[in-house]
Design a protein around this motif. Structure first.
Motif, short mmCIF file in Angstrom:
data_model
loop_
_atom_site.label_atom_id
_atom_site.label_comp_id
_atom_site.label_asym_id
_atom_site.label_seq_id
_atom_site.Cartn_x
_atom_site.Cartn_y
_atom_site.Cartn_z
N UNK A 1 -24.48 24.47 24.97
CA UNK A 1 -23.70 24.68 26.18
C UNK A 1 -22.36 23.97 26.02
N UNK A 2 -21.33 24.64 26.45
CA UNK A 2 -19.99 24.06 26.43
C UNK A 2 -19.65 23.63 27.84
N UNK A 3 -19.28 22.37 28.00
CA UNK A 3 -18.84 21.84 29.30
C UNK A 3 -17.40 21.38 29.10
N UNK A 4 -16.49 21.95 29.89
CA UNK A 4 -15.09 21.65 29.66
C UNK A 4 -14.33 21.51 30.97
N UNK A 5 -13.45 20.50 31.00
CA UNK A 5 -12.55 20.34 32.14
C UNK A 5 -11.40 21.33 32.01
N UNK A 6 -11.06 21.95 33.12
CA UNK A 6 -9.90 22.83 33.21
C UNK A 6 -8.97 22.17 34.22
N UNK A 7 -7.84 21.70 33.73
CA UNK A 7 -6.96 20.90 34.58
C UNK A 7 -5.96 21.78 35.33
N UNK A 8 -5.94 21.57 36.64
CA UNK A 8 -4.91 22.15 37.49
C UNK A 8 -3.87 21.06 37.70
N UNK A 9 -2.84 21.31 38.45
CA UNK A 9 -1.82 20.29 38.70
C UNK A 9 -2.23 19.33 39.81
N UNK A 10 -1.23 18.66 40.37
CA UNK A 10 -1.48 17.59 41.34
C UNK A 10 -0.95 17.89 42.73
N UNK A 11 -0.24 18.99 42.90
CA UNK A 11 0.41 19.25 44.18
C UNK A 11 -0.46 20.03 45.16
N UNK A 12 0.16 20.35 46.31
CA UNK A 12 -0.53 21.10 47.35
C UNK A 12 -0.98 22.46 46.84
N UNK A 13 -0.12 23.15 46.10
CA UNK A 13 -0.48 24.49 45.62
C UNK A 13 -1.69 24.43 44.71
N UNK A 101 -9.01 4.93 34.84
CA UNK A 101 -7.89 5.87 34.90
C UNK A 101 -7.67 6.54 33.54
N UNK A 102 -7.09 7.71 33.56
CA UNK A 102 -6.82 8.44 32.32
C UNK A 102 -5.80 7.71 31.45
N UNK A 103 -5.01 6.83 32.06
CA UNK A 103 -3.99 6.09 31.31
C UNK A 103 -4.61 5.10 30.32
N UNK A 104 -5.89 4.80 30.45
CA UNK A 104 -6.56 3.88 29.53
C UNK A 104 -6.94 4.58 28.22
N UNK A 105 -6.77 5.89 28.15
CA UNK A 105 -7.16 6.66 26.98
C UNK A 105 -5.92 7.20 26.28
N UNK A 106 -5.95 7.19 24.96
CA UNK A 106 -4.79 7.65 24.19
C UNK A 106 -4.62 9.16 24.26
N UNK A 107 -5.73 9.88 24.49
CA UNK A 107 -5.67 11.33 24.58
C UNK A 107 -6.44 11.78 25.81
N UNK A 108 -5.93 12.81 26.42
CA UNK A 108 -6.58 13.36 27.61
C UNK A 108 -7.99 13.84 27.30
N UNK A 109 -8.21 14.42 26.12
CA UNK A 109 -9.53 14.92 25.76
C UNK A 109 -10.56 13.78 25.69
N UNK A 110 -10.15 12.60 25.24
CA UNK A 110 -11.05 11.45 25.22
C UNK A 110 -11.44 11.05 26.63
N UNK A 111 -10.49 11.11 27.54
CA UNK A 111 -10.76 10.82 28.95
C UNK A 111 -11.79 11.80 29.50
N UNK A 112 -11.62 13.08 29.21
CA UNK A 112 -12.54 14.08 29.71
C UNK A 112 -13.93 13.93 29.08
N UNK A 113 -14.00 13.56 27.82
CA UNK A 113 -15.30 13.30 27.18
C UNK A 113 -15.99 12.13 27.86
N UNK A 114 -15.21 11.10 28.21
CA UNK A 114 -15.74 9.94 28.93
C UNK A 114 -16.33 10.37 30.28
N UNK A 115 -15.59 11.20 31.02
CA UNK A 115 -16.07 11.67 32.32
C UNK A 115 -17.32 12.53 32.18
N UNK A 116 -17.36 13.38 31.17
CA UNK A 116 -18.55 14.22 30.96
C UNK A 116 -19.76 13.34 30.68
#
Length: 129
Positions: A1-13, A101-116
């Motif tokens: 099974x593949x589990x993956x984060x799909x990032x949207x932005x941060x605004x109202x839209x 926070x994601x800022x503690x990780x050098x790459x966004x993918x490492x952050x997402x692996x941590x969250x998974x």
């Protein structure tokens, strides 16, 4: 099974898109989550939708608006309120977690692996098969 984060932005839209994804995928919506964290001295929240895996394909999407919403426990705001109203309308509970926070990780993918990993340990995601 593949589990993956799909990032949207941060605004109202982007929050509107997240809400529409929840409504359009009610039959697949597994969890609605809020990840609270601190970046510098700012309390922020990521809003997340976890969908059931596709069949066939076994792809599990996790849609996220990463760290773009003020923490509603510190500063009530319309973006979180819209997410909470959607959860209520869909009879879902918003599960809240405190994370690094994601800022503690050098790459966004490492952050997402941590969250998974956190989500699997807390049984919000199925283990890999």
């Amino acid at each position: 099974m593949i589990q993956r984060f799909i990032e949207l932005g941060e605004g109202f839209t982007d929050i509107y898109e997240l809400v529409e994804l929840a409504k359009a995928n009610q039959h697949r919506l597994l969890h609605m989550m809020a990840f609270h964290t601190t970046i510098d001295t700012k309390q922020v929240t990521s809003l997340v939708l976890i969908l059931k895996p596709t069949d066939p394909g076994k792809f599990q999407a996790l849609y996220i608006c990463r760290e773009g919403v003020p923490n509603p426990n510190d500063l009530p705001n319309q973006r979180y309120d819209l997410f909470a109203q959607t959860a209520e309308m869909l009879n879902k509970t918003i599960h809240e977690l405190s994370v690094k926070p994601s800022t503690m990780f050098h790459e966004k993918e490492l952050y997402y692996q941590h969250l998974i990993g956190i989500l699997r340990l807390n049984h919000y995601l199925l283990p890999l098969q």
